[in-house]
Design a protein around this motif. Sequence first.
Motif, PDB file in Angstrom:
ATOM      1  N   LEU A   1     -44.671  19.217 -50.821  1.00 40.08           N
ATOM      2  CA  LEU A   1     -45.719  18.185 -50.886  1.00 40.08           C
ATOM      3  C   LEU A   1     -46.796  18.552 -51.910  1.00 40.08           C
ATOM      4  N   ALA A   2     -47.169  19.838 -51.981  1.00 43.47           N
ATOM      5  CA  ALA A   2     -48.172  20.250 -52.974  1.00 43.47           C
ATOM      6  C   ALA A   2     -47.684  19.935 -54.383  1.00 43.47           C
ATOM      7  N   ASP A   3     -46.416  20.205 -54.611  1.00 46.46           N
ATOM      8  CA  ASP A   3     -45.789  19.909 -55.898  1.00 46.46           C
ATOM      9  C   ASP A   3     -45.819  18.399 -56.179  1.00 46.46           C
ATOM     10  N   HIS A   4     -45.448  17.627 -55.166  1.00 51.07           N
ATOM     11  CA  HIS A   4     -45.404  16.163 -55.298  1.00 51.07           C
ATOM     12  C   HIS A   4     -46.810  15.590 -55.552  1.00 51.07           C
ATOM     13  N   PHE A   5     -47.775  16.037 -54.756  1.00 47.89           N
ATOM     14  CA  PHE A   5     -49.140  15.519 -54.921  1.00 47.89           C
ATOM     15  C   PHE A   5     -49.738  15.948 -56.269  1.00 47.89           C
ATOM     16  N   SER A   6     -49.374  17.145 -56.728  1.00 55.11           N
ATOM     17  CA  SER A   6     -49.882  17.610 -58.020  1.00 55.11           C
ATOM     18  C   SER A   6     -49.372  16.734 -59.153  1.00 55.11           C
ATOM     19  N   THR A   7     -48.126  16.344 -59.060  1.00 53.15           N
ATOM     20  CA  THR A   7     -47.560  15.460 -60.090  1.00 53.15           C
ATOM     21  C   THR A   7     -48.276  14.115 -60.080  1.00 53.15           C
ATOM     22  N   GLN A   8     -48.610  13.643 -58.867  1.00 49.81           N
ATOM     23  CA  GLN A   8     -49.341  12.370 -58.762  1.00 49.81           C
ATOM     24  C   GLN A   8     -50.749  12.478 -59.327  1.00 49.81           C
ATOM     25  N   ALA A   9     -51.399  13.619 -59.078  1.00 49.42           N
ATOM     26  CA  ALA A   9     -52.797  13.786 -59.497  1.00 49.42           C
ATOM     27  C   ALA A   9     -52.937  14.048 -60.997  1.00 49.42           C
ATOM     28  N   ALA A  10     -51.850  14.524 -61.603  1.00 56.15           N
ATOM     29  CA  ALA A  10     -51.926  15.088 -62.961  1.00 56.15           C
ATOM     30  C   ALA A  10     -52.584  14.178 -63.987  1.00 56.15           C
ATOM     31  N   LYS A  11     -52.293  12.899 -63.928  1.00 54.44           N
ATOM     32  CA  LYS A  11     -52.761  12.003 -65.006  1.00 54.44           C
ATOM     33  C   LYS A  11     -54.264  11.694 -64.915  1.00 54.44           C
ATOM     34  N   TYR A  12     -54.886  12.083 -63.795  1.00 52.55           N
ATOM     35  CA  TYR A  12     -56.302  11.740 -63.602  1.00 52.55           C
ATOM     36  C   TYR A  12     -57.264  12.851 -64.051  1.00 52.55           C
ATOM     37  N   PHE A  13     -56.729  14.004 -64.473  1.00 52.77           N
ATOM     38  CA  PHE A  13     -57.607  15.151 -64.767  1.00 52.77           C
ATOM     39  C   PHE A  13     -57.366  15.706 -66.165  1.00 52.77           C
ATOM     40  N   GLU A  14     -58.514  16.085 -66.796  1.00 48.27           N
ATOM     41  CA  GLU A  14     -58.451  16.654 -68.139  1.00 48.27           C
ATOM     42  C   GLU A  14     -57.865  18.074 -68.111  1.00 48.27           C
ATOM     43  N   SER A  15     -58.312  18.863 -67.124  1.00 43.08           N
ATOM     44  CA  SER A  15     -57.877  20.263 -67.025  1.00 43.08           C
ATOM     45  C   SER A  15     -57.000  20.486 -65.806  1.00 43.08           C
ATOM     46  N   VAL A  16     -56.061  21.431 -65.944  1.00 42.96           N
ATOM     47  CA  VAL A  16     -55.264  21.843 -64.785  1.00 42.96           C
ATOM     48  C   VAL A  16     -54.727  23.241 -65.035  1.00 42.96           C
ATOM     49  N   GLU A  17     -54.729  24.072 -63.994  1.00 42.86           N
ATOM     50  CA  GLU A  17     -54.103  25.390 -64.053  1.00 42.86           C
ATOM     51  C   GLU A  17     -53.400  25.649 -62.718  1.00 42.86           C
ATOM     52  N   VAL A  18     -52.316  26.415 -62.764  1.00 44.26           N
ATOM     53  CA  VAL A  18     -51.542  26.732 -61.558  1.00 44.26           C
ATOM     54  C   VAL A  18     -51.676  28.227 -61.272  1.00 44.26           C
TER      55      VAL A  18
ATOM     56  N   GLY B   1     -67.733  17.712 -63.961  1.00 43.42           N
ATOM     57  CA  GLY B   1     -68.492  17.483 -62.720  1.00 43.42           C
ATOM     58  C   GLY B   1     -67.680  17.387 -61.453  1.00 43.42           C
ATOM     59  N   GLU B   2     -66.357  17.595 -61.509  1.00 47.38           N
ATOM     60  CA  GLU B   2     -65.564  17.498 -60.265  1.00 47.38           C
ATOM     61  C   GLU B   2     -64.305  18.363 -60.346  1.00 47.38           C
ATOM     62  N   GLN B   3     -63.802  18.730 -59.148  1.00 47.38           N
ATOM     63  CA  GLN B   3     -62.586  19.538 -59.063  1.00 47.38           C
ATOM     64  C   GLN B   3     -61.748  19.098 -57.873  1.00 47.38           C
TER      65      GLN B   3
END
Length: 251
Positions: free
Chosen positions: A115-132, A207-209
């Motif tokens: 689920l973490a993997d699935h939700f991360s894929t869904q969230a990906a397009k909404y954020f400028e930065s991402v790290e795993v 301003g958000e994470q």
Amino acid sequence: MIRVSVVGAKGRMGSHVVDAVNGAADTQLALALDAGDDLKAITPENTDVVVEFTVPAVSLDNVLALVAQGVDVVVGTTGWTEEKLARVREAIAAGPRPESQKVFIAPNFAISAVLADHFSTQAAKYFESVEVIELHHPNKVDAPSGTAIHTAQGIAAARAAAGLGPVPDNTQTDGGSRGQVVDGIHVHAVRLRGLNAHEEVLFGNAGEQLVIRADSFDRGSFMPGVLLAVRKLAGDAPAGLTIGLDKFLDL
Ligand SMILES: NC(=O)C1=CN([C@@H]2O[C@H](COP(=O)(O)OP(=O)(O)OC[C@H]3O[C@@H](n4cnc5c(N)ncnc54)[C@H](O)[C@@H]3O)[C@@H](O)[C@H]2O)C=CC1
Ligand SMILES: O=C(O)C1=N[C@H](C(=O)O)C[C@H](O)C1
């Protein structure tokens, strides 16, 4: 009863799979093999599904041998690349059951991680930065984890589909602290006594994470997913190579 053989049966995961197969009402243990044993002992006459949890260095050869022997395989071992997956597809096509052979590979069988993997894929397009960040027990032989690689690849694909550019990063010097870059996504690996298997995905905008985190505290957490895959392969899973437990979940 579904007859299940386990390869890597003496390992941390394999021994849990042996117990899970013995404990479930609809599965029975056929063979429990480990390093040095002859895989040819596993045949369609004694086994419906093989579960393979070994080490990345040997898993491909094991899967190729089992496909050549015509038995369906659930694989939990990590280390899969596109080249290795292509070899499995070729082996299925050239094997004794090209129309019905099933091979299933999952980087992670724990529902929290899937689920973490699935939700991360869904969230990906909404954020400028991402790290795993993945965190594991220090006996683990591969880094980063197969799950973290899969998560990073999914995030990168979702960002590309949404037209996002590279993650912002002004690092001028790096002795390795910025982690491994998987498809443009930085992946960090922690090895710590006391941990089992954990993953955290950090998403950032000005301003958000958002933090998405999965914790597997005990290897028992992988067993419902392993048994689900065994039942699906013995049942209505499609022929061919299937990757990821999400394919068997109603996500
Ligand atoms: N997909 C998932 O949900 C999970 C995947 N894993 C992965 O599973 C793999 C195994 O992890 P552990 O059980 O912790 O490792 P482990 O080192 O405890 O067990 C590996 C076992 O494979 C055996 N082995 C080595 N070569 C073999 C061969 N040629 N034929 C048969 N057996 C052989 C070893 O003797 C050992 O008993 C790793 O790649 C790990 O990352 C681990 C946990 C969950
Ligand atoms: O070696 C482990 O323990 C684990 N390996 C898999 C991975 O590399 O992703 C799954 C889980 O993280 C546990």
